[in-house]
Design a protein around this motif. Structure first.
Motif, PDB file in Angstrom:
ATOM      1  N   VAL A 209      29.415 -29.425   9.044  1.00  0.00           N
ATOM      2  CA  VAL A 209      28.837 -30.759   8.849  1.00  0.00           C
ATOM      3  C   VAL A 209      27.532 -30.657   8.067  1.00  0.00           C
ATOM      4  CG1 VAL A 209      27.759 -32.695  10.086  1.00  0.00           C
ATOM      5  CG2 VAL A 209      29.957 -31.799  10.858  1.00  0.00           C
ATOM      6  N   MET A 210      26.709 -29.672   8.363  1.00  0.00           N
ATOM      7  CA  MET A 210      25.444 -29.511   7.639  1.00  0.00           C
ATOM      8  C   MET A 210      25.689 -29.118   6.180  1.00  0.00           C
ATOM      9  SD  MET A 210      23.112 -30.420   9.632  1.00  0.00           S
ATOM     10  CE  MET A 210      24.203 -31.527  10.472  1.00  0.00           C
ATOM     11  N   THR A 211      26.743 -28.358   5.916  1.00  0.00           N
ATOM     12  CA  THR A 211      27.083 -28.015   4.538  1.00  0.00           C
ATOM     13  C   THR A 211      27.492 -29.264   3.763  1.00  0.00           C
ATOM     14  OG1 THR A 211      27.789 -25.802   5.209  1.00  0.00           O
ATOM     15  CG2 THR A 211      28.603 -26.613   3.092  1.00  0.00           C
ATOM     16  N   ILE A 212      28.292 -30.106   4.385  1.00  0.00           N
ATOM     17  CA  ILE A 212      28.683 -31.365   3.744  1.00  0.00           C
ATOM     18  C   ILE A 212      27.459 -32.254   3.537  1.00  0.00           C
ATOM     19  CG2 ILE A 212      30.027 -33.485   4.087  1.00  0.00           C
ATOM     20  CD1 ILE A 212      32.123 -31.680   5.516  1.00  0.00           C
ATOM     21  N   ALA A 213      26.530 -32.230   4.473  1.00  0.00           N
ATOM     22  CA  ALA A 213      25.324 -33.051   4.362  1.00  0.00           C
ATOM     23  C   ALA A 213      24.479 -32.667   3.153  1.00  0.00           C
ATOM     24  CB  ALA A 213      24.489 -32.946   5.634  1.00  0.00           C
ATOM     25  N   THR A 214      24.566 -31.399   2.695  1.00  0.00           N
ATOM     26  CA  THR A 214      23.801 -31.009   1.506  1.00  0.00           C
ATOM     27  C   THR A 214      24.298 -31.719   0.259  1.00  0.00           C
ATOM     28  OG1 THR A 214      25.175 -29.063   1.021  1.00  0.00           O
ATOM     29  CG2 THR A 214      23.260 -28.725   2.452  1.00  0.00           C
ATOM     30  N   TYR A 215      25.530 -32.227   0.297  1.00  0.00           N
ATOM     31  CA  TYR A 215      26.065 -33.000  -0.832  1.00  0.00           C
ATOM     32  C   TYR A 215      25.702 -34.483  -0.720  1.00  0.00           C
ATOM     33  CZ  TYR A 215      28.871 -28.998  -2.225  1.00  0.00           C
ATOM     34  OH  TYR A 215      29.283 -27.775  -2.654  1.00  0.00           O
ATOM     35  N   LEU A 216      25.447 -34.961   0.506  1.00  0.00           N
ATOM     36  CA  LEU A 216      25.243 -36.391   0.727  1.00  0.00           C
ATOM     37  C   LEU A 216      23.780 -36.805   0.840  1.00  0.00           C
ATOM     38  CD1 LEU A 216      28.082 -36.893   3.375  1.00  0.00           C
ATOM     39  CD2 LEU A 216      28.194 -37.293   0.912  1.00  0.00           C
ATOM     40  N   VAL A 217      22.944 -35.952   1.451  1.00  0.00           N
ATOM     41  CA  VAL A 217      21.542 -36.301   1.695  1.00  0.00           C
ATOM     42  C   VAL A 217      20.713 -35.857   0.493  1.00  0.00           C
ATOM     43  CG1 VAL A 217      19.569 -35.918   3.222  1.00  0.00           C
ATOM     44  CG2 VAL A 217      21.871 -36.062   4.175  1.00  0.00           C
ATOM     45  N   PRO A 218      19.916 -36.760  -0.078  1.00  0.00           N
ATOM     46  CA  PRO A 218      19.098 -36.358  -1.229  1.00  0.00           C
ATOM     47  C   PRO A 218      17.986 -35.385  -0.814  1.00  0.00           C
ATOM     48  CG  PRO A 218      18.604 -38.610  -0.580  1.00  0.00           C
ATOM     49  CD  PRO A 218      19.751 -38.164   0.260  1.00  0.00           C
ATOM     50  N   ALA A 219      17.692 -34.459  -1.714  1.00  0.00           N
ATOM     51  CA  ALA A 219      16.639 -33.484  -1.447  1.00  0.00           C
ATOM     52  C   ALA A 219      15.288 -34.090  -1.781  1.00  0.00           C
ATOM     53  CB  ALA A 219      16.871 -32.227  -2.288  1.00  0.00           C
ATOM     54  N   GLY A 220      14.271 -33.721  -1.018  1.00  0.00           N
ATOM     55  CA  GLY A 220      12.930 -34.230  -1.268  1.00  0.00           C
ATOM     56  C   GLY A 220      11.894 -33.379  -0.557  1.00  0.00           C
ATOM     57  N   ALA A 221      10.620 -33.614  -0.897  1.00  0.00           N
ATOM     58  CA  ALA A 221       9.537 -32.839  -0.290  1.00  0.00           C
ATOM     59  C   ALA A 221       8.265 -33.669  -0.268  1.00  0.00           C
ATOM     60  CB  ALA A 221       9.315 -31.548  -1.068  1.00  0.00           C
ATOM     61  N   TYR A 222       7.369 -33.309   0.623  1.00  0.00           N
ATOM     62  CA  TYR A 222       6.040 -33.912   0.723  1.00  0.00           C
ATOM     63  C   TYR A 222       5.007 -32.881   0.287  1.00  0.00           C
ATOM     64  CZ  TYR A 222       8.013 -37.634   3.628  1.00  0.00           C
ATOM     65  OH  TYR A 222       8.736 -38.698   4.092  1.00  0.00           O
ATOM     66  N   ASP A 223       3.880 -33.354  -0.235  1.00  0.00           N
ATOM     67  CA  ASP A 223       2.763 -32.461  -0.540  1.00  0.00           C
ATOM     68  C   ASP A 223       2.078 -32.082   0.761  1.00  0.00           C
ATOM     69  OD1 ASP A 223       3.190 -32.565  -3.281  1.00  0.00           O
ATOM     70  OD2 ASP A 223       1.840 -34.296  -3.540  1.00  0.00           O
ATOM     71  N   ARG A 224       1.568 -30.869   0.801  1.00  0.00           N
ATOM     72  CA  ARG A 224       0.861 -30.402   1.991  1.00  0.00           C
ATOM     73  C   ARG A 224      -0.639 -30.443   1.722  1.00  0.00           C
ATOM     74  NH1 ARG A 224       5.259 -29.845   4.262  1.00  0.00           N
ATOM     75  NH2 ARG A 224       6.801 -28.245   4.346  1.00  0.00           N
ATOM     76  N   VAL A 225      -1.389 -30.910   2.714  1.00  0.00           N
ATOM     77  CA  VAL A 225      -2.843 -31.015   2.586  1.00  0.00           C
ATOM     78  C   VAL A 225      -3.493 -30.380   3.806  1.00  0.00           C
ATOM     79  CG1 VAL A 225      -2.806 -33.093   1.148  1.00  0.00           C
ATOM     80  CG2 VAL A 225      -2.856 -33.322   3.630  1.00  0.00           C
ATOM     81  N   GLN A 226      -4.741 -29.996   3.646  1.00  0.00           N
ATOM     82  CA  GLN A 226      -5.506 -29.407   4.743  1.00  0.00           C
ATOM     83  C   GLN A 226      -6.036 -30.539   5.623  1.00  0.00           C
ATOM     84  OE1 GLN A 226      -4.967 -26.367   4.718  1.00  0.00           O
ATOM     85  NE2 GLN A 226      -6.433 -25.459   6.074  1.00  0.00           N
ATOM     86  N   GLY A 227      -5.774 -30.492   6.929  1.00  0.00           N
ATOM     87  CA  GLY A 227      -6.242 -31.513   7.855  1.00  0.00           C
ATOM     88  C   GLY A 227      -7.695 -31.305   8.235  1.00  0.00           C
TER      89      GLY A 227
END
Length: 123
Positions: free
Chosen positions: A33-51
């Protein structure tokens, strides 16, 4: 001539008991199911900042979509062995600790220690 008397079985005895699927089957389904999800869910990322407290955090306003890289069938099959190689220190440590507990339990050390602690609290 009389006919033999047949025992009546209750419905519970006749009905076959359903068993929970084996853990390996469940893991295989989750991996698929997770392999199939790599085809369906768009890839994305957030920038990391120092808290403020020095920890690394994400900036919730910085989401950006990335180029998708779905997992192939070969990649899915190679994922578990690669994961085990990467987690080898944790797996080894778990086996060692498990072996130590089995040895201590078979020698009776754990029961002895718990008994002494219980006596000291309740005496």
């Amino acid at each position: 001539m009389s006919q033999p008397v047949l025992k009546e079985h209750s419905l519970k005895e006749v009905k076959k008991k359903r068993e929970f699927p084996h853990i390996y089957f469940m893991l295989a389904i989750i991996i698929g199911v997770m392999t199939i999800a790599t085809y369906l869910v768009p890839a994305g990322a957030y920038d990391r900042v120092q808290g403020e407290d020095g920890r690394e955090m994400i900036d919730p306003t910085s989401y950006a979509e990335l180029e998708s890289s779905p997992v192939s069938l070969l990649g899915m099959l190679k994922a578990v062995p690669q994961g085990m190689v990467e987690a080898a220190p944790v797996i080894f440590f778990t086996f060692v600790i498990g072996g130590v507990f089995v040895t201590l339990r078979s020698a009776g050390v754990i029961e002895l220690g718990v008994g002494k602690i219980a006596k000291s609290f309740f005496s």
